[in-house]
Design an enzyme around this catalytic site. Structure first.
Site, PDB file in Angstrom:
ATOM      1  N   LYS A  95      49.413   0.614   8.894  1.00  0.00           N
ATOM      2  CA  LYS A  95      50.176   1.022   7.718  1.00  0.00           C
ATOM      3  C   LYS A  95      50.610  -0.261   7.018  1.00  0.00           C
ATOM      4  O   LYS A  95      51.391  -1.042   7.559  1.00  0.00           O
ATOM      5  CB  LYS A  95      51.394   1.858   8.109  1.00  0.00           C
ATOM      6  CG  LYS A  95      52.237   2.255   6.909  1.00  0.00           C
ATOM      7  CD  LYS A  95      53.578   2.842   7.311  1.00  0.00           C
ATOM      8  CE  LYS A  95      54.459   2.996   6.075  1.00  0.00           C
ATOM      9  NZ  LYS A  95      55.843   3.399   6.429  1.00  0.00           N
ATOM     10  N   GLY A 156      64.417   5.360   3.266  1.00  0.00           N
ATOM     11  CA  GLY A 156      65.723   5.635   3.834  1.00  0.00           C
ATOM     12  C   GLY A 156      66.734   6.241   2.882  1.00  0.00           C
ATOM     13  O   GLY A 156      67.884   6.465   3.265  1.00  0.00           O
ATOM     14  N   ALA A 183      58.157   7.966   2.725  1.00  0.00           N
ATOM     15  CA  ALA A 183      59.460   7.394   2.347  1.00  0.00           C
ATOM     16  C   ALA A 183      60.239   8.297   1.402  1.00  0.00           C
ATOM     17  O   ALA A 183      59.692   8.908   0.488  1.00  0.00           O
ATOM     18  CB  ALA A 183      59.326   6.007   1.738  1.00  0.00           C
ATOM     19  N   GLY A 184      61.545   8.357   1.648  1.00  0.00           N
ATOM     20  CA  GLY A 184      62.470   9.050   0.769  1.00  0.00           C
ATOM     21  C   GLY A 184      62.720  10.505   1.092  1.00  0.00           C
ATOM     22  O   GLY A 184      63.589  11.140   0.489  1.00  0.00           O
ATOM     23  N   ASN A 205      60.945   9.057   8.842  1.00  0.00           N
ATOM     24  CA  ASN A 205      61.612   8.463   9.997  1.00  0.00           C
ATOM     25  C   ASN A 205      63.109   8.749   9.970  1.00  0.00           C
ATOM     26  O   ASN A 205      63.646   9.481  10.802  1.00  0.00           O
ATOM     27  CB  ASN A 205      61.357   6.954  10.024  1.00  0.00           C
ATOM     28  CG  ASN A 205      61.904   6.260  11.272  1.00  0.00           C
ATOM     29  OD1 ASN A 205      61.631   5.096  11.493  1.00  0.00           O
ATOM     30  ND2 ASN A 205      62.676   6.927  12.103  1.00  0.00           N
ATOM     31  N   THR A 206      63.805   8.193   8.967  1.00  0.00           N
ATOM     32  CA  THR A 206      65.266   8.222   8.950  1.00  0.00           C
ATOM     33  C   THR A 206      65.831   9.634   8.990  1.00  0.00           C
ATOM     34  O   THR A 206      66.836   9.890   9.669  1.00  0.00           O
ATOM     35  CB  THR A 206      65.788   7.494   7.698  1.00  0.00           C
ATOM     36  OG1 THR A 206      65.191   6.199   7.615  1.00  0.00           O
ATOM     37  CG2 THR A 206      67.291   7.348   7.747  1.00  0.00           C
TER      38      THR A 206
END
Length: 257
Positions: A95, A156, A183-184, A205-206
């Protein structure tokens, strides 16, 4: 879903950072039913016992590893990190992140294309973290990438899909290219919305790692992604400006006065 000639059943890719404990990470991975986890080279160290323990945990989960170049701000740094990751994790998947702006962690798309070309020529299977820009997408495909990973919002942030027009345009222009929103994503409804647009998968992830109950949230995301994909395949109705009766009026009986 096929990613670089590898058939994948789950459309959820899960990050491995920021979890309260290795045990909770393992529970979340299992609950998500993911087949791919992202791992930063900075989480693995030949000198630190905790890095070795982390890598052993990932191997025990039986998932495919997608190393990333998180935190890299130049082409040279990203390429060097990718080369080290290939040696450590024994995979040519990477990635690719080349960060260009500190506050938003927005990709440096110029460096990204350059690094992608170098890595593709060196035999890597590159998953580039990019903006939802059509020209950048075209350049990355010309550089040899077979998968594109546009952001939904800054890493994040949990803001969801900031640019629906751009994401729709990207899907429409590249109907045969695997597209993964990266992301986001903050809540399962964000993931479902992306899948309803026709995206192939979600990487997050977050939103799971920082949830009150990460395994439960991982399962919620898995269900949302499955529902969003099913809705896309079913063919969702188009929105209307005016009301339309759901009960037919043709043949409706009328009462005479």
């Amino acid at each position: 879903m096929r990613l670089y000639d590898v058939e994948i059943n789950s459309r959820l890719l899960l990050g491995t950072a920021q979890y309260p404990s290795p045990a909770i990470l393992a529970e979340a991975v299992r609950a998500s039913q993911t087949e791919i986890v992202t791992v930063s080279l900075r989480r693995e160290s030949a000198r630190l016992r905790e890095g070795q323990d982390f890598w052993a945990l990932i191997r025990e989960l039986g998932v495919r590893v997608l190393p990333n170049t998180a935190g890299c701000h130049s082409v040279k740094e990203a390429v060097t990190t990718a080369e080290m990751a290939r040696e450590i994790f024994a995979t040519n998947w990477i990635k690719l992140e080349v960060i260009g702006e500190a506050d938003t962690l927005q990709p440096d798309v110029f460096g990204l294309v350059e690094a992608a070309r170098i890595l593709n020529e060196d035999g890597f299977a590159v998953f580039p973290y990019m903006t939802e820009d059509l020209v950048v997408a075209e350049r990355l495909l010309e550089a040899g990438c077979q998968v594109l990973m546009p952001w939904g919002a800054p890493i994040g942030s949990g803001k969801g899909l900031n640019n629906l027009f751009g994401l729709r345009a990207l899907r429409a222009h590249f109907p045969d290219v695997p597209l993964i929103v990266d992301a986001g994503i903050g809540v399962p409804s964000h993931a479902a919305a992306a899948m309803e647009l026709g995206y192939d998968a979600i990487l997050l992830n977050t939103a799971v790692a920082k949830a009150g109950d990460p395994p439960a949230m991982a399962r919620a995301f898995a269900l949302a992604i499955e529902a969003g994909r099913a809705a896309y395949l079913a063919g969702a109705m188009q929105p209307r400006d005016m009301a339309a009766p759901s009960t037919p009026v043709l043949g409706r009986p009328s009462l005479a006065r």
